[in-house]
Enzyme design. Sequence first.
Site, PDB file in Angstrom:
ATOM      1  N   GLU A  95       0.714  -0.670   0.235  1.00 52.99           N
ATOM      2  CA  GLU A  95       0.115   0.334   0.119  1.00 52.99           C
ATOM      3  C   GLU A  95       0.703   2.333   0.235  1.00 52.99           C
ATOM      4  OE1 GLU A  95      -3.460   0.839   0.227  1.00 52.99           O
ATOM      5  OE2 GLU A  95      -3.969  -1.519  -0.676  1.00 52.99           O
ATOM      6  N   SER A 104     -33.942 -27.134  50.458  1.00 45.13           N
ATOM      7  CA  SER A 104     -33.190 -28.474  52.085  1.00 45.13           C
ATOM      8  C   SER A 104     -31.711 -27.738  51.266  1.00 45.13           C
ATOM      9  CB  SER A 104     -33.239 -29.257  51.500  1.00 45.13           C
ATOM     10  OG  SER A 104     -34.649 -29.758  51.659  1.00 45.13           O
TER      11      SER A 104
END
Length: 680
Positions: free
Chosen positions: A82, A343
């Site tokens: 690029e 419980s």
Amino acid sequence: MRRFAPFLVVLTLYCSALGRDAFDNWISATVLPSVLPETSVEVRDRNNQLLRAYTVEDGRWRLVVNTEQVDRRYLEMLIAYEDKRFFSHSGVDPFAVLRAAKQALTTGEIVSGASTLTMQVARLLEQSGTGAWRGKLRQMRVALRLEQVLSKGEILNLYLMLAPFGGNIEGIRAATLSYFGKEPRRLTAAEAALLVALPQAPEARRPDNNKSEAKKARQIVLDRLIATSLVSSEEARTAHLEPALTARKPFPKLAPHLSDRARRGAPEALVHRLTIEAGLQKRAEVLARASVQNKAERLSIAMVLADHQTGEVIAHVGSGGYSDTQGRQGFIDMTRALRSPGSTLKPLVYGLAFDQGLAHPASLINDRPVAFGNYAPQNFDGAFRGELRVDDALRQSLNLPVVLLLEELGPARLMSALGKAGLEAKVPGGKPGLAIALGGVGTTLEGLVQLYAGLAQGGKKRSLNWGFDTDHKTQERFLSPAAAWQVSHILAGLPPPERAAQMRLAYKTGTSYGHRDAWAIGFDGRYVAGVWIGRPDGTPVPGAFGGDLAAPILFELVGLVSDQAIPLPPPPPETLLLETSELPQPLRRFKGRRAVFQAAPDAPKLAFPPNGARLAKSEEGLIVKVRDGRPPFTWLANGAPILRMVHSREAQLPLTEEGYVQLSVIDRDGRSARANVRLD
């Protein structure tokens, strides 16, 4: 002219300097767009691995990244392809501009745009177009200014964060996560080439939309970079064979409920670090989904797994599926929902009784019908076991013994211990009663796991944390080390559920009234875990029991972190390790405050007729039976003796009239039993 030559040189230099200064002032006056773009909020695990990310305001994925997090060869390929003079130009590459101008004049059309990476960053920051010459001039001006205020590394970081990769994907991290399902730290040559090519035409080259164009663009990059030695000819050839993707991968969404909570707690933070371990979390979520799949309609599940030595939560599942569409309300975090614990509070009641000297694991206690005013609890199966050891009563999760113990302790003492353990408990009506021992209180899964973490830590509060905000305050004690060990030892004596891993966990199950909640909470020498199963709307799940549904999943959950349970610690030195016959006399048999008013276990009892019975009158009289007691017996009707010195346990009373009768029987020692019946 020679006389004026030095003057002309000076004048030329002066005008050049004026022009340069004016140009520099023009560039310095450039108003820059924000160089701090909005980025996705990230939630990361204990090892900095991404758990979840959130899109930015416009629905785009844009994640923070820097060059240190990106594959080095990809960066080299990007710059070589690029902007090969990126590190030497000042934002605009004059050679690239001249080349582009020459190509345009020669061919009559734009062949290359001469945009540097800095100019591309300028365009991305301003979200401007690429074609119009005015736009190009603006990009050049912004690029030159960016180079004045930012380093090359900072500019490259902006490109890595803003470059478009198709759809709502921006930045290299969002691209690799979406297309490859991984971070950009390690990339193949083919992957790197595709990522170099995509920003030039992100929509046309999207591999999920246009596979052929993506492969073609990828190959162009690879072939062109052969000359740079960044890519070998062989790599370029073999990369062509690497398949292109046909679909995007979903972004990670692990621990979604906890992630949402972290974000709500600190909305300004961009990164949240959790104590969760990503791999373990993923396996726990798979387990949760599998556990409710094809089960009862709208069934959900929640799980918490923590290290009780540090208090760090390492797996947290709020439901069976965050995005569930089957009516399970998966968006609700059921680890924080107030539910009846069944419980699961019983171990704490027993521990408090041990601490108060009311009982010992080897003490005997009577499991028999008892009414506490208008409250007459029964065991889950409706049966009674008579006299048995306290540790057996806890392992069998019997209801009457624990209520007897709580009556002696007082409900307020249990509520105080829950608070000291860090468990928030909501009592219906605000006034605790004996029913809290059996689940008559609202608690959360997170709270129960914290309670059991405290049991595992010898009765000292262990705060759970999930965001590296460890609580350094003094941890309050709610049980003595000996009582906590005794409870843990009893619970560790429970056999593993059927089809579960044969590891030794100290665990307790629970089922709330109406089968609305199924629980299993347990721990070994290091880890504590909890599982809840039920419906978020609180409707019953017929047949759901904690022991059947939740307990096997608890063992699987702990098994995700360790194949073998870590042994529990040895008993503290002060622990009283004795059998029933060796205990001090007051501890051999539990005798609560009711013992003063209760008949001795061997006192006479009317076996027939039962109290409140309605019986048909008979000319032969009424048959009565007595058990226990010592003969001979005396039988009375409405206080009047009608049979004396009866050695048999069965007798026939001459009662033939209709009406109510109070029957009484007295044994040789003067102990009695009575019942009220009606003859019709």
